[in-house]
Scaffold this motif. Structure first.
Motif: not given
Ligand SMILES: Cc1cc2nc3c(=O)[nH]c(=O)nc-3n(C[C@H](O)[C@H](O)[C@H](O)COP(=O)(O)OP(=O)(O)OC[C@H]3O[C@@H](n4cnc5c(N)ncnc54)[C@H](O)[C@@H]3O)c2cc1C
Lengths: 316, 246
Positions: A125, A138-141, B209-211, B214
């Protein structure tokens, strides 16, 4: 897989911010037991301290076509290094260069893209600012290749010894798409986005002819100068000095705001500065709420005496 | 010569920043949205100026829900000729760029404009991705644009100055301050905008492609230390010893 850091330089020395990039790449790669590759494009005589900041390899493509940035050529050169060394992830600076090649590189690498990262990844993250610096996201690729740009001044460069093996490459490059006509440099100034200290002034200055005291303070601190939006809009100062939500967003170590009220749109571009000093004659100025140190007083008295106090401190 | 301007929406600059319960999405309850200033003030106006000088049409495109139509109409009121809205939620830059690329690919736009960045996420990601997807040259952060036949001369912001480059059309350009002067829609423009086409385009359902895992609000400042105006020696001491900022 190794992580690539694209080094920025002026042909003679490596930019200080690029040590942050290579050290970030090394620490990120180390999370999966891997190493960092510093990629140098164009002529550069001295690789500086890339090895001692974690570059296991320094891949240099010294083709003079790469002396200035053409996105297509830069992407092609980076792709050649990625393929040769089996690298998936690329760390670029959050700079005009980084942001002009990141998108094209992302598409060419079938990668995901996140700009403006300001922390090392934790469990895949990545953190960056959001809502004009008023929040953190906070990004999850998705799994797979990732291209990021790293915000300067956010993850300090760390010394970490690595082999720094220099590998020269000379891949075929496509023709350039952009032809450079000229570069108009702003004389003698420290570029604002890279400055670690910034002296900024607003409408409280009353007149553009009064800027001498700001320039003297900036010179004493070796700081860049900045201004609020109305000051740039009325032509008192050049546009590139305009900071805020619709101007340059900065995060220096020290931001000194002089005669600026601290409107929400101004704060949005500067509130990530490490230390904020506010000088304003109005004790109710909203900027004091965002400040670390505040001085209520007339800037025409306070600023010259601050400059003098810094001189005295330097001499003692 | 036809141009396309990509338009994004952002919360008004004074909007409160809060997140819903689990911190995964922005709480837009009661928040007013505006057209992203870089899109409105610089990209759109420069496109209109080019049309006024050389003819052709200015099209605007937005990826987002029907609630954005009022903002799209504003672009028509300022002077765009036709608008397109890709009817899907804008989730992140890659998905937005993919929707715009799918729309623009077979149309003959000589310049595709975006703003330099949105003023909420400051991503500056869409333009470069779009150039990559359409295989077009990309000039970022343009503060000057002159068209001459099949080429453009563009000034682009770089650290400490401006780089002037020459490029063959078509091109993707992201618009920075200086590219044009903001225009305000007048009454006539607002009336005409009602009759201009706003077409709803079906999305290709490009995936993100990116989520966002938070959002978080940064820790509050611990409070300000006031220093007397006649004691700058003390301020310098604090900056040197306490803040370690000198
Ligand atoms: C969509 C939008 C986007 C915007 N984007 C930006 C942006 O990116 N950046 C930006 O800066 N603004 C931006 N603004 C404008 C912003 O709202 C404020 O108007 C602006 O920041 C005010 O500039 P200022 O503080 O220089 O002037 P003022 O608000 O006029 O403040 C001047 C200050 O100087 C002080 N002062 C006067 N004389 C003295 C003296 N002798 N000694 C000490 N202090 C003195 C006064 O007490 C006052 O606090 C934006 C506005 C909008 C609507």
């Amino acid at each position: 897989m190794p992580v690539i850091a694209l080094i920025e330089h002026d042909g003679i020395t490596v930019k200080k911010s690029s040590y942050e990039l290579v050290s970030y790449a090394a620490r990120w790669a180390a999370q999966s037991g891997d190493h960092a590759i510093a990629v140098v494009l164009g002529s550069l005589s001295d690789h500086g301290e890339l090895a001692s900041h974690g570059a296991a390899k320094i891949v240099h493509i010294a083709d003079s076509a790469l002396d200035h940035v053409d996105p297509r050529q830069y992407v092609s050169a980076l792709r050649a290094v990625m393929q040769e060394h089996g690298a998936e992830h690329v760390v670029l600076a959050h700079s005009s260069t980084g942001k002009s090649i990141s998108g094209i590189l992302t598409v060419a690498s079938d990668a995901a893209l996140i700009h403006g990262i300001n922390a090392l990844p934790a469990d895949g993250v990545f953190r960056r600012g959001a809502y004009s610096g008023k929040a953190l996201a906070y990004y999850r690729p998705e799994a797979g290749p990732l291209v990021i740009t790293l915000m300067g001044n956010s993850v300090p460069a760390e010394k970490q010894d690595a082999a720094g093996e220099v590998i020269n490459m000379s891949p075929d490059l496509p023709a350039a798409q952009l032809t450079r006509v000229e570069v108009k440099k702003v004389d003698g100034d420290i570029p604002l986005p890279e400055a670690s200290k910034v002296v900024s002034a607003g409408r409280g200055m009353k007149d553009p002819d009064n800027w001498g005291i700001i320039e003297e303070l900036a010179a004493e601190l070796q700081a860049a100068t900045a201004c609020s939006r109305p000051v740039a809009d009325t032509g008192w100062r050049p546009h590139h000095e305009h900071v805020g939500q619709t101007g340059v967003a900065i995060r220096p170590n020290l931001y000194i705001a002089i005669g600026i009220s601290g409107a929400i749109q101004h704060l949005a571009g500067v509130n990530n500065s490490k230390t904020i000093v506010v000088i304003n004659k109005d004790p109710e100025a909203p900027f004091f709420k965002a400040a670390d140190y505040g001085v209520v007083g007339d800037l025409f008295d306070v600023v010259p005496s601050l400059t003098q106090a810094i001189k005295d401190y330097r001499q003692s | 010569m036809n141009t396309l301007v990509c338009i994004s929406t952002t919360p008004e600059t004074t909007a409160k920043i809060a997140f819903t319960g689990d911190g995964t999405s922005y709480d837009s309850e009661g928040v007013n949205y505006i057209m992203n200033p870089y899109d409105e003030w610089y990209a759109l106006v420069r496109a209109i100026e080019i049309k006024e000088a050389d003819g052709g049409e200015v099209h605007v495109i937005h990826v987002g829900p029907a609630s954005s139509d009022i903002i799209i109409r504003k672009a028509l009121a300022i002077g765009a000729d036709a608008a397109f809205r890709v009817d899907t939620e804008a989730r992140e830059a890659y998905q937005v760029a993919a929707e715009i690329a799918a729309f623009a690919k077979d149309r003959d736009y000589q310049v595709i404009f975006t703003g330099k960045e949105t003023i909420d996420h400051n991503g500056a990601e869409v333009a470069g991705l779009l150039a990559g997807m359409l295989d077009l040259p990309f000039v970022s952060f343009a503060n000057d644009l002159q068209i001459d036949g099949s080429r453009a001369t563009v000034g682009r912001e770089i650290e400490g100055g401006t780089e002037v480059v020459s490029v063959e059309l078509p091109v993707v350009i992201s618009a920075a301050k200086g590219l044009a002067e903001q225009r305000i829609a007048n009454m006539r423009g607002i009336m005409m905008a009602k009759r201009k086409p706003l077409e709803v385009v079906q999305p290709t359902e490009a995936s993100a492609k990116v989520k966002v895992a938070k959002y978080e609000l940064p820790p509050a400042k611990s409070g300000v230390t006031m220093v007397e105006p006649d004691n700058m020696k003390e301020l310098v001491r604090l900056l040197a010893e306490e803040a370690k900022a000198l």
